[in-house]
Enzyme design. Structure first.
Site, mmCIF file in Angstrom:
data_model
loop_
_atom_site.group_PDB
_atom_site.id
_atom_site.type_symbol
_atom_site.label_atom_id
_atom_site.label_comp_id
_atom_site.label_asym_id
_atom_site.label_seq_id
_atom_site.Cartn_x
_atom_site.Cartn_y
_atom_site.Cartn_z
ATOM 1 N N PHE A 88 0.814 -1.225 0.000
ATOM 2 C CA PHE A 88 0.000 0.000 0.000
ATOM 3 C C PHE A 88 0.842 1.268 0.000
ATOM 4 O O PHE A 88 0.326 2.342 -0.310
ATOM 5 C CB PHE A 88 -0.975 0.003 1.190
ATOM 6 C CG PHE A 88 -0.434 0.632 2.445
ATOM 7 C CD1 PHE A 88 0.282 -0.104 3.365
ATOM 8 C CD2 PHE A 88 -0.657 1.971 2.710
ATOM 9 C CE1 PHE A 88 0.778 0.489 4.519
ATOM 10 C CE2 PHE A 88 -0.168 2.570 3.866
ATOM 11 C CZ PHE A 88 0.558 1.828 4.771
ATOM 12 N N LYS A 89 2.131 1.164 0.322
ATOM 13 C CA LYS A 89 2.984 2.348 0.320
ATOM 14 C C LYS A 89 3.000 3.016 -1.068
ATOM 15 O O LYS A 89 3.226 4.212 -1.176
ATOM 16 C CB LYS A 89 4.423 1.983 0.714
ATOM 17 C CG LYS A 89 4.590 1.214 2.017
ATOM 18 C CD LYS A 89 4.153 1.997 3.232
ATOM 19 C CE LYS A 89 4.661 1.440 4.552
ATOM 20 N NZ LYS A 89 4.101 0.140 4.951
ATOM 21 N N ASP A 90 2.739 2.222 -2.110
ATOM 22 C CA ASP A 90 2.686 2.784 -3.462
ATOM 23 C C ASP A 90 1.577 3.821 -3.619
ATOM 24 O O ASP A 90 1.684 4.719 -4.456
ATOM 25 C CB ASP A 90 2.439 1.664 -4.492
ATOM 26 C CG ASP A 90 3.642 0.742 -4.655
ATOM 27 O OD1 ASP A 90 4.783 1.219 -4.553
ATOM 28 O OD2 ASP A 90 3.423 -0.469 -4.886
#
Ligand SMILES: *Cc1c(COP(=O)(O)O)cnc(C)c1O
Length: 497
Positions: free
Chosen positions: A109-111
């Site tokens: 999810f860091k993307d």
């Protein structure tokens, strides 16, 4: 919009908050107020796609940025995701919804935030007239590092250095980072855990000597961790978008409240959910799911934050954290935005590993948050059962959240006082990011090789193997340096040359 420090009188513009990363005296920047999203505005966003919705939400915080530029940057960022929706919501037969945030270039999810962060930073520098080049330093528990490397690789005028705990990330996470292309990036293993890594980076930020050196080399230091509002606030958007998707799909009525369950480490993801709630999104309870490192569960139940405890390495390494940076922002809100009190509590945390909130403050937080822990066995069991029942494979971090969500729903079932609401479980990584542990959970089999794990999961689940995972297999390992926590700055010096 202006941003203020959690610990002092500072007040800066959005570009300055983003470019600096952190306020003075160790404080974190927070928005001066929570911009409101009215019911009408929410309804207006229904027909929009993800990048358009994100432009509306982010534009409220970053109004110094050109609206069209921001919208174009968001569109370009999410075009790199697999599939046509960067944050799809999937309904499980059990009635819960999975918010899948792992379709980006690095499968975590860091993307969602890091894909747009380079634009926010670059444009921010332009707006401020910054002439220096940028040095991005990040500590990572596994996923931030790769997402930051991927986001900045090959970009002009920027260098990126990532520090990760040598033994504290999955083999696949490590491989993804250490095979990264780009002449402007560097990856360093730290002989310690994530807290030591994060502390080391924070020390570099605070040190005048380090900053002077970096400046002399022609760089300005900033952070890609969720302490940076440019990392934190793009995460608010997917809470809105998930809600709107539920309305569009006729699963809820506009205005009806929903709950979110978030696998939590540094408290950045779930804090974004709290910000969404404060902006007016109809959110009931935010479930803070922890693994065996359950410092946050204890905090939400007792009001005492006590990081002096054993540190465990678990199969959800991105949540193996005892000092949860973004909690400071919540503590700041709980105190009625009292900067002196927040500074005092954080000082206590730094010197004694502990602080506590008075009962009225913690009970205020308990109205919005529920916290629980999933043991390693719980997590394995949950992943197994969910696949067996519904054919849906999930990663180990998401497994922690699903276990906690189920425990909560059972509790609610027995409690006539509590309201049962639609539950959205935030899925933070692809099952292929920790293939060995996921395979173990699904079959009980241990494999030594990550790619054997990938292959078997694929055979078992028929879930598509993302390009990002396939592509690291035959890439050479570029980065092998490991240092002790006190040598992190030396590693940075070597990189800058
Ligand atoms: C970073 C991460 C988390 C924890 O998110 P925080 O914002 O640090 O609380 C959970 N799961 C995965 C897969 C992650 O990469």
């Amino acid at each position: 919009m202006n941003f203020v420090s959690t610990r002092g009188e500072e007040r800066v513009s959005a570009p300055e908050a983003i470019v600096r990363g952190m306020a003075g005296g160790g404080g974190l920047f927070v928005p001066k107020r929570f911009p409101e999203v009215s019911k009408e505005e929410l309804a207006d966003m229904l027909p929009l796609d993800y990048p358009e919705r994100a432009a509306r939400i982010l534009g409220k915080y970053f109004d110094e940025y050109d609206g069209e530029g921001l919208a174009a940057a968001l569109r370009a960022a999410y075009a790199k995701f697999e599939g046509n929706d960067p944050a799809p919501l999937v309904r499980m037969e059990s009635g819960v919804y999975m918010l899948e945030l792992f379709h980006g270039p690095t499968c975590a999810f860091k993307d969602m935030a890091l894909s747009v962060f380079p634009y926010l930073l670059k444009e921010g520098c332009k707006l401020l007239g910054v002439k220096e080049k940028i040095l991005v330093a990040a500590a990572t528990s596994g996923d931030t590092g790769k997402a930051a490397l991927e986001a900045f690789a090959g970009k002009e005028g920027v260098k990126v250095i990532v520090f990760y705990p040598e033994e504290g990330v999955s083999k696949m996470q490590k491989l993804q980072m250490c095979t990264q292309d780009g002449e402007n990036v560097n990856v360093v293993a730290v002989r310690g855990n994530f807290d030591e890594c994060q502390n080391g980076v924070k020390k570099i930020f605070r040190s005048e000597k380090c900053n002077a050196y970096i400046k002399e080399k022609g760089y300005l230091l900033t952070s890609a961790n969720s302490i940076n509002v440019g990392r934190l606030l793009p995460q608010v958007c997917y809470y809105f978008s998930a809600y709107l998707d539920l309305v569009s799909a006729d699963q809820i009525k506009m205005g009806e409240k929903v709950d979110f369950c978030v696998p939590t480490g540094n408290f950045g993801n779930i804090l974004a959910g709290y910000y969404a709630k404060r902006m007016g999104l109809p959110v009931g309870t935010l479930l803070c799911a922890s693994n065996k490192n359950c410092v946050l569960t204890d905090f939400f139940r007792t009001g005492i934050y006590d990081a002096k405890r054993p540190f465990y390495r678990t199969m959800s390494p991105s949540m193996d954290i005892l000092i949860s940076s973004n909690l400071e922002r919540l503590v700041f809100e709980a105190s009625g935005r009292n900067t002196a009190l927040t500074a005092e509590r954080m000082k206590q945390l730094a010197s004694t590993c502990r602080f506590s909130l008075p009962s009225e403050e913690i009970s205020g937080l308990q109205e919005s948050f529920y916290a629980a822990t999933a043991s390693e066995d719980d997590t394995v069991e949950c992943i197994y059962e969910f696949f067996e029942e519904y054919g849906y494979p999930m990663d180990t971090h998401t497994g922690v959240a699903m276990d906690v969500a189920q425990k909560y729903l059972e509790k609610i079932e027995d409690d006539t006082m509590s309201e049962k609401r639609p539950m959205i479980v935030v899925s933070t990584a692809s099952p292929y990011k920790c293939p060995q542990d996921v395979l173990y959970a699904l079959t009980g089999n241990d494999v030594k090789d990550s790619f054997k794990g990938v292959k078997r999961i694929h055979l078992l689940t028929a879930m598509k193997v993302p390009e990002a995972i396939k592509s690291v297999r035959y890439k050479p390992i570029r980065f092998k340096t490991a240092v002790s926590p006190d040598k992190m700055f030396s590693a940075l010096q070597t990189f800058l040359g």
